[in-house]
Motif scaffolding. Structure first.
Motif, PDB file in Angstrom:
ATOM      1  N   MET A   4       1.020  -1.075  -0.103  1.00  0.00           N
ATOM      2  CA  MET A   4       0.173  -0.074  -0.067  1.00  0.00           C
ATOM      3  C   MET A   4       1.012   1.259  -0.105  1.00  0.00           C
ATOM      4  SD  MET A   4      -2.649  -1.208   2.829  1.00  0.00           S
ATOM      5  CE  MET A   4      -3.988   0.171   2.449  1.00  0.00           C
ATOM      6  N   GLU A   5       0.572   2.331  -0.612  1.00  0.00           N
ATOM      7  CA  GLU A   5       1.246   3.641  -0.885  1.00  0.00           C
ATOM      8  C   GLU A   5       0.644   4.699  -0.993  1.00  0.00           C
ATOM      9  OE1 GLU A   5       4.050   5.181  -4.509  1.00  0.00           O
ATOM     10  OE2 GLU A   5       4.594   3.027  -3.602  1.00  0.00           O
ATOM     11  N   PHE A   6       1.009   5.604  -0.480  1.00  0.00           N
ATOM     12  CA  PHE A   6       0.233   7.054  -0.603  1.00  0.00           C
ATOM     13  C   PHE A   6       1.543   8.214  -0.625  1.00  0.00           C
ATOM     14  CE2 PHE A   6      -0.701  11.085   1.636  1.00  0.00           C
ATOM     15  CZ  PHE A   6      -2.185  11.404   0.968  1.00  0.00           C
ATOM     16  N   ARG A   7       1.120   9.049  -1.744  1.00  0.00           N
ATOM     17  CA  ARG A   7       1.793   9.903  -2.091  1.00  0.00           C
ATOM     18  C   ARG A   7       1.801  11.326  -1.512  1.00  0.00           C
ATOM     19  NH1 ARG A   7       5.926   8.631  -5.943  1.00  0.00           N
ATOM     20  NH2 ARG A   7       5.848  10.719  -6.621  1.00  0.00           N
ATOM     21  N   THR A   8       2.861  11.946  -0.791  1.00  0.00           N
ATOM     22  CA  THR A   8       2.709  13.197  -0.323  1.00  0.00           C
ATOM     23  C   THR A   8       3.386  14.422  -1.069  1.00  0.00           C
ATOM     24  OG1 THR A   8       5.156  12.570   0.653  1.00  0.00           O
ATOM     25  CG2 THR A   8       3.256  12.310   2.013  1.00  0.00           C
ATOM     26  N   ALA A   9       2.397  14.711  -2.357  1.00  0.00           N
ATOM     27  CA  ALA A   9       3.133  15.179  -3.710  1.00  0.00           C
ATOM     28  C   ALA A   9       3.652  16.438  -3.225  1.00  0.00           C
ATOM     29  CB  ALA A   9       1.789  15.143  -4.475  1.00  0.00           C
ATOM     30  N   GLY A  10       4.854  16.865  -3.624  1.00  0.00           N
ATOM     31  CA  GLY A  10       5.345  18.095  -3.414  1.00  0.00           C
ATOM     32  C   GLY A  10       5.838  18.318  -2.004  1.00  0.00           C
ATOM     33  N   TYR A  11       6.011  17.181  -1.227  1.00  0.00           N
ATOM     34  CA  TYR A  11       6.448  17.312   0.279  1.00  0.00           C
ATOM     35  C   TYR A  11       7.504  15.995   0.579  1.00  0.00           C
ATOM     36  CZ  TYR A  11       3.604  21.202   1.002  1.00  0.00           C
ATOM     37  OH  TYR A  11       2.964  22.555   1.014  1.00  0.00           O
ATOM     38  N   ASN A  12       8.386  16.259   0.963  1.00  0.00           N
ATOM     39  CA  ASN A  12       9.480  15.239   1.373  1.00  0.00           C
ATOM     40  C   ASN A  12       9.172  14.701   2.730  1.00  0.00           C
ATOM     41  OD1 ASN A  12      11.123  17.493  -0.058  1.00  0.00           O
ATOM     42  ND2 ASN A  12      11.198  15.510  -1.225  1.00  0.00           N
ATOM     43  N   GLY A  13       8.812  13.203   2.871  1.00  0.00           N
ATOM     44  CA  GLY A  13       8.602  12.910   4.232  1.00  0.00           C
ATOM     45  C   GLY A  13       9.612  12.907   5.223  1.00  0.00           C
ATOM     46  N   TYR A  14       9.378  12.951   6.285  1.00  0.00           N
ATOM     47  CA  TYR A  14      10.378  12.901   7.575  1.00  0.00           C
ATOM     48  C   TYR A  14      10.060  12.076   8.621  1.00  0.00           C
ATOM     49  CZ  TYR A  14      13.588  16.477   6.524  1.00  0.00           C
ATOM     50  OH  TYR A  14      14.803  17.358   6.036  1.00  0.00           O
ATOM     51  N   ALA A  15       8.551  11.855   9.090  1.00  0.00           N
ATOM     52  CA  ALA A  15       8.461  10.896   9.957  1.00  0.00           C
ATOM     53  C   ALA A  15       7.091  10.211   9.724  1.00  0.00           C
ATOM     54  CB  ALA A  15       8.542  11.502  11.342  1.00  0.00           C
ATOM     55  N   VAL A  16       6.841   8.899  10.268  1.00  0.00           N
ATOM     56  CA  VAL A  16       5.487   8.547  10.177  1.00  0.00           C
ATOM     57  C   VAL A  16       5.315   7.447  11.444  1.00  0.00           C
ATOM     58  CG1 VAL A  16       6.492   6.448   9.083  1.00  0.00           C
ATOM     59  CG2 VAL A  16       4.182   6.593   8.786  1.00  0.00           C
ATOM     60  N   TRP A  21       3.767  -5.866  10.354  1.00  0.00           N
ATOM     61  CA  TRP A  21       3.301  -4.869   9.518  1.00  0.00           C
ATOM     62  C   TRP A  21       3.892  -3.697   9.841  1.00  0.00           C
ATOM     63  CZ3 TRP A  21       1.110  -4.758   4.985  1.00  0.00           C
ATOM     64  CH2 TRP A  21       0.199  -6.196   4.595  1.00  0.00           C
ATOM     65  N   VAL A  22       4.575  -2.769   8.927  1.00  0.00           N
ATOM     66  CA  VAL A  22       5.090  -1.528   9.353  1.00  0.00           C
ATOM     67  C   VAL A  22       4.803  -0.299   8.277  1.00  0.00           C
ATOM     68  CG1 VAL A  22       7.121  -2.543  10.227  1.00  0.00           C
ATOM     69  CG2 VAL A  22       7.266  -2.106   7.935  1.00  0.00           C
ATOM     70  N   ALA A  23       5.431   0.813   8.577  1.00  0.00           N
ATOM     71  CA  ALA A  23       5.069   1.934   7.632  1.00  0.00           C
ATOM     72  C   ALA A  23       6.151   2.601   7.542  1.00  0.00           C
ATOM     73  CB  ALA A  23       4.096   2.937   8.078  1.00  0.00           C
ATOM     74  N   THR A  24       6.656   2.969   6.418  1.00  0.00           N
ATOM     75  CA  THR A  24       8.083   3.839   6.180  1.00  0.00           C
ATOM     76  C   THR A  24       7.561   5.288   5.201  1.00  0.00           C
ATOM     77  OG1 THR A  24       8.179   2.508   4.064  1.00  0.00           O
ATOM     78  CG2 THR A  24       9.608   1.649   6.322  1.00  0.00           C
ATOM     79  N   THR A  25       8.418   6.005   5.467  1.00  0.00           N
ATOM     80  CA  THR A  25       8.315   7.371   4.582  1.00  0.00           C
ATOM     81  C   THR A  25       9.612   7.594   3.997  1.00  0.00           C
ATOM     82  OG1 THR A  25       7.280   9.448   4.333  1.00  0.00           O
ATOM     83  CG2 THR A  25       8.215   8.962   6.673  1.00  0.00           C
ATOM     84  N   ALA A  26       9.836   8.507   3.074  1.00  0.00           N
ATOM     85  CA  ALA A  26      11.096   8.854   2.547  1.00  0.00           C
ATOM     86  C   ALA A  26      11.054  10.260   1.912  1.00  0.00           C
ATOM     87  CB  ALA A  26      11.833   7.815   1.777  1.00  0.00           C
ATOM     88  N   TRP A  27      12.103  10.676   1.628  1.00  0.00           N
ATOM     89  CA  TRP A  27      12.511  11.809   0.723  1.00  0.00           C
ATOM     90  C   TRP A  27      11.815  11.822  -0.750  1.00  0.00           C
ATOM     91  CZ3 TRP A  27      17.402  15.079   1.743  1.00  0.00           C
ATOM     92  CH2 TRP A  27      17.352  15.502   3.041  1.00  0.00           C
ATOM     93  N   ASP A  28      11.095  10.476  -1.146  1.00  0.00           N
ATOM     94  CA  ASP A  28      10.809  10.219  -2.563  1.00  0.00           C
ATOM     95  C   ASP A  28       9.253  10.758  -2.559  1.00  0.00           C
ATOM     96  OD1 ASP A  28       9.671   8.453  -0.932  1.00  0.00           O
ATOM     97  OD2 ASP A  28      10.923   6.720  -2.493  1.00  0.00           O
ATOM     98  N   GLU A  29       8.703  11.400  -1.468  1.00  0.00           N
ATOM     99  CA  GLU A  29       7.198  11.598  -1.320  1.00  0.00           C
ATOM    100  C   GLU A  29       6.369  10.750  -1.382  1.00  0.00           C
ATOM    101  OE1 GLU A  29       6.494  14.517  -4.655  1.00  0.00           O
ATOM    102  OE2 GLU A  29       8.281  15.723  -4.167  1.00  0.00           O
ATOM    103  N   ARG A  30       6.593   9.386  -0.739  1.00  0.00           N
ATOM    104  CA  ARG A  30       6.051   8.236  -0.673  1.00  0.00           C
ATOM    105  C   ARG A  30       5.881   7.771   0.829  1.00  0.00           C
ATOM    106  NH1 ARG A  30       9.358   4.387  -4.336  1.00  0.00           N
ATOM    107  NH2 ARG A  30       7.425   2.864  -4.256  1.00  0.00           N
ATOM    108  N   VAL A  31       4.677   7.245   1.150  1.00  0.00           N
ATOM    109  CA  VAL A  31       4.635   6.427   2.472  1.00  0.00           C
ATOM    110  C   VAL A  31       4.043   5.226   2.045  1.00  0.00           C
ATOM    111  CG1 VAL A  31       3.204   6.311   4.648  1.00  0.00           C
ATOM    112  CG2 VAL A  31       3.754   8.791   3.521  1.00  0.00           C
ATOM    113  N   CYS A  32       4.935   4.090   2.556  1.00  0.00           N
ATOM    114  CA  CYS A  32       4.481   2.611   2.031  1.00  0.00           C
ATOM    115  C   CYS A  32       4.279   1.854   3.157  1.00  0.00           C
ATOM    116  CB  CYS A  32       5.817   2.084   1.413  1.00  0.00           C
ATOM    117  SG  CYS A  32       6.146   2.765  -0.153  1.00  0.00           S
ATOM    118  N   VAL A  33       3.257   1.218   3.343  1.00  0.00           N
ATOM    119  CA  VAL A  33       2.790   0.233   4.376  1.00  0.00           C
ATOM    120  C   VAL A  33       2.932  -1.387   3.663  1.00  0.00           C
ATOM    121  CG1 VAL A  33       0.850  -0.770   5.717  1.00  0.00           C
ATOM    122  CG2 VAL A  33       1.193   1.811   5.227  1.00  0.00           C
ATOM    123  N   TRP A  34       3.833  -2.138   4.482  1.00  0.00           N
ATOM    124  CA  TRP A  34       4.254  -3.345   3.976  1.00  0.00           C
ATOM    125  C   TRP A  34       4.549  -4.323   5.105  1.00  0.00           C
ATOM    126  CZ3 TRP A  34       9.613  -4.443   4.952  1.00  0.00           C
ATOM    127  CH2 TRP A  34      10.434  -3.342   5.519  1.00  0.00           C
TER     128      TRP A  34
END
Length: 359
Positions: A1-13, A331-344
């Motif tokens: 599962m993925e969510f886009r933080t379009a225009g914003y680079n992720g820092y914490a989830v 189950w975990v969640a990650t976020t990154a500077w690629d403007e994505r939040v991933c649940v895996w």
């Protein structure tokens, strides 16, 4: 599962401690160097991930924590030195409360898990502050005298606070002590130190590490005296604060660049998750599991612990990782500077023998 933080680079989830279907994410424009920030409250369902609330902030945001007494509230640390409290029940898209005592970026916020009535923050201004969310001013300031990237309450004590800083030290504060002597500081542990070998008085003289900035740490959820640290030198180290002079209990080597975030598993006492500037999130065992083979007496701590698997779908720095407290383990969640939040599911990146440890 993925969510886009379009225009914003992720820092914490962070997963909600109340619901397995809710996440909070902070992200910043222009990689957090300049510009505004954004706070996302995300919902998970059979159709994927969707934004339930979105809050804009006038400056970058770097960390967040769910309130432990209110399922609708989240606190956020910002680049302008402020801490903001958002409430999803509020009809407005503005913080319901704000504090500003730090003089530099607030890089970490963490709630007291025992009394649930206070939280702690750390800043690049060289201080750690303790707060009551219903009071307008901080309760206490603990000086570290160096840029402090991460701070946290101990998971089973309302009085013990830890912090890691740019000076390559892990600090342990005990608020029950007399503050006059050292501002409640009870342990100052050099992270780059190396433990003594069995039978050796001074440790291995040829094995040394240069001090480097420590960016993250986390308390073990089951062994409440064990802390994992990591940072610029790419190594993950675990310490037992019952014997602070012994140095690291284990050293986990494998990341190719700085380790930005750590999180111990809420289900297994020897498993932790890391996110790194090498664009991977990795799952590790620190080797303390009772079923692990005994450590050979002639080997140092770097022989202890294993990488169990890695997730490498992010295309930029992985800056935030967190475990889900509920449901199937893994189950975990990650976020990154690629403007994505991933649940895996971490089991998907493990070999069958390692994955079988999770339910």
């Amino acid at each position: 599962m993925e969510f886009r933080t379009a225009g914003y680079n992720g820092y914490a989830v962070k997963y909600s401690p109340y619901f397995d279907s809710r996440l909070a994410v902070v992200a910043s424009a222009n990689f957090g160097l300049v510009g505004n920030g954004r706070v996302y409250i995300l919902g998970l369902d059979a159709n994927g991930i969707h934004a339930e609330r979105v809050y804009d902030t006038p400056d970058s945001v770097y960390d967040l924590a769910w309130a432990e007494r209110n399922e609708t509230q989240v606190i956020v640390g910002g680049g302008d030195g402020s801490i903001k409290l958002f409430d999803t029940k509020s009809p407005d898209n503005f913080p319901v409360q704000e504090w500003k005592e730090h003089n530099r970026e607030v890089y970490s916020v963490n709630y007291n898990l025992v009394t649930k009535d206070s939280f702690v923050s750390s800043s690049w201004d060289g201080t750690v502050k303790v707060w009551d969310p219903v009071r307008p001013n901080s309760l206490l300031t603990l000086p570290t005298h160096s840029c402090t990237y991460s701070t946290a309450f101990a998971p089973r004590s309302p009085s013990i606070i830890s912090a890691v800083s740019s000076d390559s030290h892990l600090r342990i504060f005990d608020l029950r002590t007399n503050p006059s002597s050292a501002n409640h500081l009870v342990h100052l542990i050099p992270i780059h130190g190396y433990p003594p070998m069995p039978g050796s008085t001074y440790g291995p003289p040829r094995q040394t590490y240069a001090p480097s900035e420590c960016l993250t740490h986390d308390w073990n959820k089951y062994r409440d005296t064990v802390i994992a640290t990591a940072g610029v030198d790419q190594l993950i180290r675990t310490f037992d604060i019952r014997n602070p002079k012994a140095g690291p209990v284990a050293i986990l080597r494998g990341h190719d660049y700085a380790v930005r975030k750590l999180s111990w598993s809420p289900h297994l006492s020897d498993v932790l998750l890391s996110g790194s500037y090498d664009m991977t999130a990795r799952v590790w065992s620190d080797g303390s599991n009772a079923n692990a083979p005994s450590r050979p007496a002639n080997l140092g701590p770097e022989a202890w612990g294993d990488e169990l698997g890695r997730m490498n779908v992010h295309t930029e720095f992985v800056t935030g990782v967190d475990w889900c407290l509920f449901g199937a383990e893994g189950w975990v969640a990650t976020t990154a500077w690629d403007e994505r939040v991933c649940v895996w599911d971490v089991r998907s990146v493990m070999n069958p023998a390692n994955a079988s440890r999770f339910n």
